[in-house]
Scaffold this motif. Structure first.
Motif, PDB file in Angstrom:
ATOM      1  N   GLN A  37       0.865  -1.189  -0.035  1.00 28.07           N
ATOM      2  CA  GLN A  37      -0.118  -0.069   0.209  1.00 28.07           C
ATOM      3  C   GLN A  37       0.982   1.384  -0.103  1.00 28.07           C
ATOM      4  N   SER A  38       0.629   2.081  -0.851  1.00 21.55           N
ATOM      5  CA  SER A  38       1.335   3.433  -1.023  1.00 21.55           C
ATOM      6  C   SER A  38       0.992   4.574  -0.121  1.00 21.55           C
ATOM      7  N   HIS A  39      -0.581   4.759  -0.043  1.00 20.58           N
ATOM      8  CA  HIS A  39      -1.052   5.956   0.679  1.00 20.58           C
ATOM      9  C   HIS A  39      -2.336   5.627   1.411  1.00 20.58           C
ATOM     10  N   PRO A 140      -6.690   1.929   1.462  1.00 21.28           N
ATOM     11  CA  PRO A 140      -5.924   2.690   0.457  1.00 21.28           C
ATOM     12  C   PRO A 140      -6.393   3.811  -0.204  1.00 21.28           C
ATOM     13  N   LEU A 141      -7.809   4.207  -0.271  1.00 16.40           N
ATOM     14  CA  LEU A 141      -8.395   5.131  -0.628  1.00 16.40           C
ATOM     15  C   LEU A 141      -8.304   5.412  -2.165  1.00 16.40           C
ATOM     16  N   THR A 142      -8.020   4.344  -2.784  1.00 14.46           N
ATOM     17  CA  THR A 142      -7.816   4.428  -4.289  1.00 14.46           C
ATOM     18  C   THR A 142      -9.097   4.720  -5.082  1.00 14.46           C
ATOM     19  N   ASN A 143     -10.170   4.117  -4.281  1.00 15.51           N
ATOM     20  CA  ASN A 143     -11.460   4.454  -4.855  1.00 15.51           C
ATOM     21  C   ASN A 143     -12.825   4.448  -3.902  1.00 15.51           C
ATOM     22  N   LEU A 144     -13.836   5.053  -4.277  1.00 13.10           N
ATOM     23  CA  LEU A 144     -14.828   4.933  -3.257  1.00 13.10           C
ATOM     24  C   LEU A 144     -15.924   3.855  -3.397  1.00 13.10           C
ATOM     25  N   ASN A 145     -15.760   3.018  -4.279  1.00 14.00           N
ATOM     26  CA  ASN A 145     -16.904   2.287  -4.589  1.00 14.00           C
ATOM     27  C   ASN A 145     -17.113   1.300  -3.488  1.00 14.00           C
ATOM     28  N   GLY A 146     -18.360   0.868  -3.067  1.00  8.32           N
ATOM     29  CA  GLY A 146     -18.732   0.075  -2.007  1.00  8.32           C
ATOM     30  C   GLY A 146     -19.169   1.003  -0.915  1.00  8.32           C
ATOM     31  N   LEU A 147     -19.084   2.194  -0.700  1.00  5.74           N
ATOM     32  CA  LEU A 147     -19.373   3.003   0.370  1.00  5.74           C
ATOM     33  C   LEU A 147     -20.842   3.161   0.229  1.00  5.74           C
ATOM     34  N   ASP A 148     -21.563   2.770   1.417  1.00  5.38           N
ATOM     35  CA  ASP A 148     -22.932   2.432   1.858  1.00  5.38           C
ATOM     36  C   ASP A 148     -23.303   3.723   2.608  1.00  5.38           C
ATOM     37  N   PHE A 149     -23.731   4.656   2.025  1.00  7.28           N
ATOM     38  CA  PHE A 149     -24.154   5.863   2.887  1.00  7.28           C
ATOM     39  C   PHE A 149     -25.482   5.783   3.479  1.00  7.28           C
ATOM     40  N   LYS A 150     -25.739   6.167   4.652  1.00  6.20           N
ATOM     41  CA  LYS A 150     -26.914   6.024   5.471  1.00  6.20           C
ATOM     42  C   LYS A 150     -27.156   7.146   6.086  1.00  6.20           C
ATOM     43  N   PRO A 151     -28.600   7.645   6.272  1.00  4.68           N
ATOM     44  CA  PRO A 151     -28.873   8.965   7.077  1.00  4.68           C
ATOM     45  C   PRO A 151     -28.334   8.858   8.622  1.00  4.68           C
TER      46      PRO A 151
END
Length: 615
Positions: A37-39, A140-151
């Motif tokens: 992992q780089s970052h 790694p924060l390379t992408n945001l796929n899969g984030l499940d936002f809820k209120p």
């Protein structure tokens, strides 16, 4: 235009996240590099075996750590400030310790590059015992796929999602006011990082990254919890707003100590040196006030490593003590908070502010003893490394057990010109004319023909109080080397000694030495090499780092050179051996280099003089 929180789902280290995309869970404690992992961030988990108040100690890490005990945020460690320890309260045996580690940046030049690692790169101890069983989770924060936002409202560390409606597309500056520290994405593009310490408060959004209508903004904030999750787009940047973290200071904005009318219980001038100073007092009360009026070097600073007090029956228990007020503290350039004056650690210290501005004397420190106490003496331990901030004038007053102001004292004489300071350190047989020539031509220190040390400073550094050699114990010297404020000298009996701006005088544990080479020093570390009469080489580091140690089979050496993190040895056969910070491996010595009669090196170059006169 504004971006408001819309259905955020924070991801907090105090509970297992539901997000799995872009994360990896594994066993063991490895660096970012070992995990590929780089970052981004990595969360390390372990269990603490014993309960109670203990010291968390990280030997090496990179670069910023948020510490949790049983899901509760208890503090941070910042590599920029040299923070390696944190006092934590462990509620029970087997309590869960979580360390969320973030990469800030990477070294891209110089001798430190081979040794640069991110994450936890060394032992982690709690209460002096190393934790060995770990699990890790990567972000790694390379992408945001899969984030499940809820209120709902956020917790500590978490992702937030909002929308920003744009009528006219153009370059925009996103205002991060009210947020803490973290990352921003606009329409899936990583905009960069922000931190509320300033001075930059806005983030530039190129016009082509925006679109008319709805734009998605995602923020990863590293906590504490955001009170008002909004952002605003501005037409101009905010680039010069330094934010004062009042939560870390022991005073409120515009708060001052009013000490008029207090009657002194003690007043006096402290001697120079790093030994304990004892102030005899006879006072009863709850609050102890220390007012300092002058520093040893006449600067605007005050510092104190430890403050203790004695009652009729001996030392007072400091368990309930806390800092009630401090007029000035350095919390940005170094860890100089007032709490370090009562933390039982002589290597830490309270230091008044020096970065940005330097408030003038007098300086005031108020300690709440927790209850009314009778004091017979107050003990002060000066700062142990460097003399900056060491107090020369203090006052003790009795009224509600306080220490406060009084009349000024006759101040000790101080040098006003570099030449005066130079003549104080030169032996009497050196004429003033010769001294002036030395001052203008040379630098820090020189070995006199009589076998003792002469030291001086550069004219443009006349305000620097360079650590002069001791007045006794250094005689019959035959050789010396100096690198970055860390002098090493050799006596004619083969014994080596050293001293420096950040060190006490000490003798190295080596015998039959024929050459010394200083690897340099600084606020935390010093290194040196020692060539022995039998042709072997010994290495020494104040922190015990292995990169200074030569290869085990090295022998037949006639000369050495070092910069600390890299070293060279010239052998009797004219060949050169090198080693450095990546273990005892050859350090970039050219293939076929031979017939060498002299070697030297600095922090970026190494040179070898051959017997034929070539380099």
């Amino acid at each position: 235009m504004k971006s408001r929180r819309a259905s955020p789902t924070p991801r907090s280290p105090n509970s297992a996240p539901t997000v799995r995309t872009g994360t990896t869970v594994s066993q063991g404690k490895e660096t970012f590099e070992a995990m590929g992992q780089s970052h981004g961030l990595v969360k390390y988990r372990s269990d603490i075996p014993a309960a109670g108040r203990q010291t968390l100690e990280l030997s090496r890490y990179g670069d910023y750590v948020i510490v949790y005990v049983e899901g509760k945020r208890v503090g941070t460690l910042d590599r920029r400030k040299g923070q390696k320890t944190l006092e934590i309260d462990v509620p029970k045996e087997g309590a869960k310790l979580e360390l969320l580690v973030e990469v800030h940046s990477r070294i891209n030049f110089g001798p430190a590059m081979p040794d640069e690692r991110k994450g936890l790169d060394g032992p982690v101890k709690v209460g002096g015992k190393e934790l060995t069983l770990w699990s890790t989770q990567q972000y790694p924060l390379t992408n945001l796929n899969g984030l499940d936002f809820k209120p709902g409202r956020g917790g500590d560390v978490g992702f937030y999602r909002g929308t920003m409606n744009v009528a006219t597309v153009g370059d925009t500056f996103l205002d991060t006011k009210g947020w803490n520290k973290g990352y921003v994405w606009i329409n899936g593009r990583n905009l960069g990082r922000f931190w509320n310490i300033g001075p930059q408060r806005t983030m530039f959004i190129p016009g082509p990254w925006l679109k008319r209508g709805r734009n998605e903004v995602v923020v990863l904030d590293e906590g504490p919890m955001v009170a008002e999750a909004t952002m605003e787009g501005l037409t101009k940047p905010l680039l010069d707003e330094i934010q004062v973290d009042w939560s870390r200071l022991h005073r409120k904005p515009d708060q001052k100590a009013v000490l008029e009318g207090l009657t002194p219980a003690y007043e006096g001038t402290l001697p120079e040196g790093d030994a304990w100073q004892i102030l005899p007092v006879n006072a009863t009360g709850r609050y102890l006030v220390l007012e300092t009026l002058e520093e040893q070097k006449g600067q605007a600073y005050a510092s104190l490593a430890e403050l203790r007090a004695d009652g009729p029956n001996g030392p007072l228990d400091r368990k309930g003590w806390k800092v009630a007020f401090a007029d000035s503290e350095e919390i940005d350039g170094e860890e100089g908070g007032a709490e370090y004056a009562i933390d039982d650690q002589p290597t830490t210290y309270w230091h008044t502010q020096w970065s940005g501005s330097s408030p003038k004397y007098p300086h005031v420190l108020v300690i709440d003893l927790g209850k009314s106490e009778t004091l017979k003496s107050v003990r002060l331990l000066p700062r142990q490394v460097n003399v900056n901030g060491r107090c020369v004038e203090v006052v003790a007053e009795e009224r509600f057990g306080r220490i406060g102001p009084s009349s000024r004292y006759v101040r000790r004489p101080r040098f006003s010109r570099p030449g005066d300071a130079l003549m104080k350190s030169l032996p009497s047989q050196f004429s003033r004319r010769f001294a002036a020539a030395l001052l203008s031509v040379f630098g820090m220190s020189s070995l006199a023909s009589a076998g003792y040390i002469v030291s001086w400073i550069y004219p443009h550094e006349a305000s620097v109080n360079f650590w002069h050699p001791p007045t006794s114990g250094l005689k019959n010297l035959v050789q010396m080397d100096l690198n970055e404020m860390f002098p090493v000298v050799l006596r004619n009996d083969g014994v080596a000694s050293g001293w420096g701006l950040e060190y006490n005088v000490f003798q190295f544990p080596f015998q039959n030495v024929v050459q010394v080479a200083s690897g340099g020093g600084g606020a935390e570390v010093g290194e040196a090499l020692f060539l022995k009469k039998d042709g072997t080489v010994a290495g020494w580091s104040s922190d015990g780092f292995a990169f200074i140690q030569p290869p085990a089979d090295l022998k037949g050496v006639v000369s050495v050179a070092t910069i600390g993190r890299a070293s060279l040895a010239l052998k009797a056969d004219g060949k050169v051996v090198g080693w450095g910070s990546e273990g005892n491996v050859e350090y970039a010595v050219p293939i076929g280099l031979d017939r060498v009669v002299q070697i030297d090196m600095d922090h970026f170059l190494a040179a070898a003089l051959r017997s034929d006169g070539t380099v």
